[in-house]
Scaffold this active site. Structure first.
Site, PDB file in Angstrom:
ATOM      1  N   ASP A   1      37.517  43.607  12.250  1.00  0.00           N
ATOM      2  CA  ASP A   1      36.400  44.417  12.724  1.00  0.00           C
ATOM      3  C   ASP A   1      36.592  45.867  12.277  1.00  0.00           C
ATOM      4  O   ASP A   1      37.624  46.475  12.570  1.00  0.00           O
ATOM      5  CB  ASP A   1      36.312  44.330  14.253  1.00  0.00           C
TER       6      ASP A   1
ATOM      7  N   HIS B   1      28.758  56.085  16.040  1.00  0.00           N
ATOM      8  CA  HIS B   1      29.543  55.341  17.028  1.00  0.00           C
ATOM      9  C   HIS B   1      30.944  55.954  17.165  1.00  0.00           C
ATOM     10  O   HIS B   1      31.439  56.135  18.284  1.00  0.00           O
ATOM     11  CB  HIS B   1      29.638  53.871  16.607  1.00  0.00           C
TER      12      HIS B   1
ATOM     13  N   GLU C   1      28.333  44.925  21.819  1.00  0.00           N
ATOM     14  CA  GLU C   1      28.392  45.832  20.665  1.00  0.00           C
ATOM     15  C   GLU C   1      27.519  45.252  19.569  1.00  0.00           C
ATOM     16  O   GLU C   1      27.749  44.128  19.113  1.00  0.00           O
ATOM     17  CB  GLU C   1      29.836  46.013  20.159  1.00  0.00           C
TER      18      GLU C   1
ATOM     19  N   GLU D   1      26.591  44.604  16.163  1.00  0.00           N
ATOM     20  CA  GLU D   1      27.270  44.620  14.868  1.00  0.00           C
ATOM     21  C   GLU D   1      26.622  43.614  13.933  1.00  0.00           C
ATOM     22  O   GLU D   1      25.865  42.745  14.347  1.00  0.00           O
ATOM     23  CB  GLU D   1      28.755  44.230  15.022  1.00  0.00           C
TER      24      GLU D   1
ATOM     25  N   ASP E   1      30.087  41.861  19.433  1.00  0.00           N
ATOM     26  CA  ASP E   1      31.509  42.000  19.723  1.00  0.00           C
ATOM     27  C   ASP E   1      31.656  42.446  21.175  1.00  0.00           C
ATOM     28  O   ASP E   1      31.968  43.598  21.468  1.00  0.00           O
ATOM     29  CB  ASP E   1      32.106  43.040  18.764  1.00  0.00           C
TER      30      ASP E   1
ATOM     31  N   ARG F   1      35.133  47.481  28.603  1.00  0.00           N
ATOM     32  CA  ARG F   1      35.546  48.871  28.348  1.00  0.00           C
ATOM     33  C   ARG F   1      36.690  49.330  29.222  1.00  0.00           C
ATOM     34  O   ARG F   1      37.494  50.176  28.810  1.00  0.00           O
ATOM     35  CB  ARG F   1      34.348  49.811  28.549  1.00  0.00           C
TER      36      ARG F   1
ATOM     37  N   GLN G   1      39.830  47.675  27.758  1.00  0.00           N
ATOM     38  CA  GLN G   1      40.093  48.326  26.467  1.00  0.00           C
ATOM     39  C   GLN G   1      40.699  49.720  26.647  1.00  0.00           C
ATOM     40  O   GLN G   1      41.679  50.080  25.990  1.00  0.00           O
ATOM     41  CB  GLN G   1      38.773  48.411  25.695  1.00  0.00           C
TER      42      GLN G   1
ATOM     43  N   TYR H   1      44.567  50.114  24.995  1.00  0.00           N
ATOM     44  CA  TYR H   1      44.456  50.292  23.546  1.00  0.00           C
ATOM     45  C   TYR H   1      45.445  51.276  22.938  1.00  0.00           C
ATOM     46  O   TYR H   1      45.592  51.311  21.706  1.00  0.00           O
ATOM     47  CB  TYR H   1      43.014  50.649  23.146  1.00  0.00           C
TER      48      TYR H   1
ATOM     49  N   LYS I   1      38.566  42.722  23.924  1.00  0.00           N
ATOM     50  CA  LYS I   1      37.644  42.154  22.936  1.00  0.00           C
ATOM     51  C   LYS I   1      37.813  40.651  22.761  1.00  0.00           C
ATOM     52  O   LYS I   1      36.860  39.976  22.364  1.00  0.00           O
ATOM     53  CB  LYS I   1      37.925  42.787  21.557  1.00  0.00           C
TER      54      LYS I   1
ATOM     55  N   THR J   1      33.356  36.617  20.947  1.00  0.00           N
ATOM     56  CA  THR J   1      32.596  37.345  19.937  1.00  0.00           C
ATOM     57  C   THR J   1      31.524  36.375  19.453  1.00  0.00           C
ATOM     58  O   THR J   1      31.851  35.263  19.042  1.00  0.00           O
ATOM     59  CB  THR J   1      33.508  37.740  18.752  1.00  0.00           C
TER      60      THR J   1
ATOM     61  N   THR K   1      30.296  48.667  15.662  1.00  0.00           N
ATOM     62  CA  THR K   1      29.013  48.942  16.304  1.00  0.00           C
ATOM     63  C   THR K   1      28.133  49.828  15.429  1.00  0.00           C
ATOM     64  O   THR K   1      28.576  50.869  14.948  1.00  0.00           O
ATOM     65  CB  THR K   1      29.265  49.648  17.651  1.00  0.00           C
TER      66      THR K   1
ATOM     67  N   GLU L   1      27.775  53.867  24.916  1.00  0.00           N
ATOM     68  CA  GLU L   1      27.084  55.044  24.390  1.00  0.00           C
ATOM     69  C   GLU L   1      25.742  55.272  25.082  1.00  0.00           C
ATOM     70  O   GLU L   1      25.397  56.401  25.431  1.00  0.00           O
ATOM     71  CB  GLU L   1      26.867  54.880  22.879  1.00  0.00           C
TER      72      GLU L   1
END
Lengths: 419, 419
Positions: free
Chosen positions: A130, A137, A203, A205, A237, A241, A244, A248, A257, A261, A354, A368
């Protein structure tokens, strides 16, 4: 005069004879999966066309690539085979060609109403990568997670940043998504909590499906990269949040994630997208030579996300974006991926990241759109900071031609409660 | 009295009858790959044993799991089949059992000298995940890359951090590794450079090979996780530190790792490792309930890394570590991996991350051993900051039993120049 099929195709359809996207389907619940192309409201069964001996060009004659449960073997054959298949099928389906049109028995065997079939994953996905190729983004996520001073890291303008995703949990459109559980972290020195994700997001994508690929140690030149991309799908995806944000650092997204997907079932080929090619954005600073391409292309693909809350009849459009909003091109992504010698294999998936545009109503995820939940969206009389159980999220992608569409259909998934 | 085979096994051998690790091999360059177990200096061809009808227990009777080119089907069958196979093979190979011992024809067909065979990857790897489970490694890397103030991020003590690795570039021991090219960044505001990696490193790891796995959406309980681990291999997660340092913010390692990952050919089963079980370190803070296990186990596996520079006759030992140095257990890693619903599949690989110990001579990579190149290692009259072209790196792993070893053999790879 525009190319036309003997099959009636509504002018709103995503699947006229100009498109002919590839998928894998089961005509009956217990049948073996086989490749097909979409034409109007039908799926053309390519195993039947192959068995009838109608793929008679030099690459496909006597090939068993359409007698497989995935498209991988066809993808490995490369652009000459793809071009030949497209020419054969456009001829076979055209209004002026009697071979299939006037053969009731073959039509009966090979044309299956789309609403009767079950679509499955079109390829066996060896690896899924990805990228993070939309500048809007990157800027928004950086502002939210790191702060407004330096929202975009300095490497971002020099290379198409990416991470390895989880291949096992890539599912076909229509598969329910179970809300993941995991650790989150409220703030400061407090201990982490555990439970169902409280910040479940989509997301928006797209993903490139890899063709022949390369041997380990042999990079693909950026100017030859297009020959290694068979086509594109829509991809959601899904992202937790809160999970993550806590996990991360320093190794990137993982459980935030990997719970699911979703990809759309129809791979729209680069050949079908070619009339919708658009200039890629000017890149400043100039990319290093291995990323500098002679022709730098995006595609004008209108994208839309709808959410349908449980119990409601109507979906609500929450954002409209466009594939053109990407800063790094697909070919740059692919060339970068292999510059260290990493091998790509047929059927691998390269997600774009994204696809957010510059305007508030073109942002590609709820993180966002609601600014991490601070500004909930209004949705048919209710509101959303993040996704709730029962929400059904649908992506639509479509190129508008002169009197016809080249569309991707939909990519959809519904949220089920955590176990 | 200790179990003994009718096959002569040298007391230094890694592969006595107490071990019986599984691999996949070709007896001749053009033969089909088939499963085998190592016994002394021989490989026992399991396809021949199966064809002779000697797997006659309830799980394996009539199964074709050993007539496959990978171990995936056997792995999917789970612990009852694994236990049955081990019992059958230990009996068949024991000095007191005539079935194979006294059957010259079957011995001839099924026992192949190890130095005549070609080993290949033992499983088809759907996904490869790499953890970060040694605290010493986390502290050292954090100090080098981020600084000494807060070298270990606050999430580290609450969850086994991991990232998705690249499955396509996992190769079998003995495969040459081509030095990757890529972007690096000198310092401050200077632009990135492009070229062959100047900081090529090994990472001393081990990896768990996943057994049955789980369905998407159905986590594996930490107390049942051991039933999903078939065994362990040695793993060298080759790393280009300059590429990694420039690319990894914010999505983690990508091209700095994906050019090659080497695994040893023999999977040593958890059953064979059981006599070498050791207490796992005390974890403070206490892990969240989903990571709290009734029995928390490490294994006492001595590990060693040797480098042989090109043209030299002798290897030089550069570090000695032990699997016991891991903070997070294999079962915690696996349970964490699935807690969000992520599905594992048979043959998936879960790397431990670099296994560094607390002492200077137990660090698991050159980044730590030379402190990012600042303190070069002395090596048979030459020095190394990072790996040079022609260097051959060999890992050895071995458990020392009472009069016998349970060993992993070697995991080796030589550096070839960049293209």
């Amino acid at each position: 005069m525009a190319l036309k099929s003997f099959i009636q195709v509504h002018h709103d359809s995503h699947f006229p004879i100009q498109n002919l996207p590839y998928g894998v389907f089961k005509p009956q619940p217990h049948s073996l999966p086989r490749p097909g192309v979409a034409i109007g409201d039908y799926v053309l069964d390519l195993s039947e066309i192959a068995k009838a001996g109608l793929f008679n060009g030099p690459s496909l004659n006597n090939s068993d690539c359409f007698l497989q449960p995935t498209l991988n073997k066809f993808l490995a054959m490369g652009r000459p085979a793809w071009k030949e298949a497209r020419a054969t099928l456009q001829k076979l389906l055209s209004s002026s060609e009697p071979t299939l049109r006037d053969n009731a028995n073959l039509r009966q065997k090979s044309l299956v109403p789309m609403n009767k079939v079950e679509m499955v994953l079109p390829t066996a996905i060896g690896d899924y990568t990805d990228f993070f190729a939309s500048m809007h983004h990157a800027r928004n996520c950086g502002t939210i997670f790191v702060g407004p001073q330096k929202p975009i890291p300095p490497n971002w303008f020099h290379l198409p940043i990416a991470y390895h995703g989880r291949a096992s949990s890539v599912v076909i459109s229509g598969t329910d998504i179970i809300r993941p559980r995991g650790q989150g972290h409220p703030k400061g020195n407090s201990p982490p909590y555990f439970g169902p994700s409280q910040k479940l997001d989509f997301e928006l994508e797209m993903a490139a499906v890899v063709g022949p690929g390369n041997e380990l140690g042999k990079p693909i030149d950026v100017n030859e990269a297009a020959d290694h991309i068979f086509g594109l799908v829509l991809m959601n995806d899904w992202s937790a949040r809160d999970i993550q944000a806590w996990e991360y650092i320093p190794l990137g997204p993982f459980l935030g994630k990997s719970f699911g997907t979703t990809v759309s079932p129809w791979i729209v080929t680069l050949d079908a997208l070619e009339p919708f090619a658009a200039d890629a954005p000017k890149q400043d600073p100039k990319p290093l030579p291995y990323l500098a391409e002679k022709i730098s292309k995006n595609y004008d693909i209108a994208l839309e996300v709808q959410i349908k809350p449980t119990g409601q009849k109507d979906s609500c459009v929450v954002t409209k974006s466009n594939f053109k909003n990407l800063y790094w091109t697909l070919t740059q992504q692919l060339a970068h991926h292999t510059i260290n010698g990493c091998n790509l294999r047929p059927g691998d998936l390269l997600g774009t990241g994204t696809i957010s545009g510059p305007e508030q109503d073109s942002l590609g995820c709820l993180l966002e759109l609601t600014w991490n939940g601070q500004k909930p969206l209004s949705l048919n009389g209710t509101t959303r900071s993040f996704l709730e159980d029962g929400d059904e999220v649908t992506f639509i992608g479509c190129c508008k031609g002169d009197g016809y569409n080249v569309g991707f259909g939909t990519c959809t998934g519904k949220i089920l409660p955590a176990p």
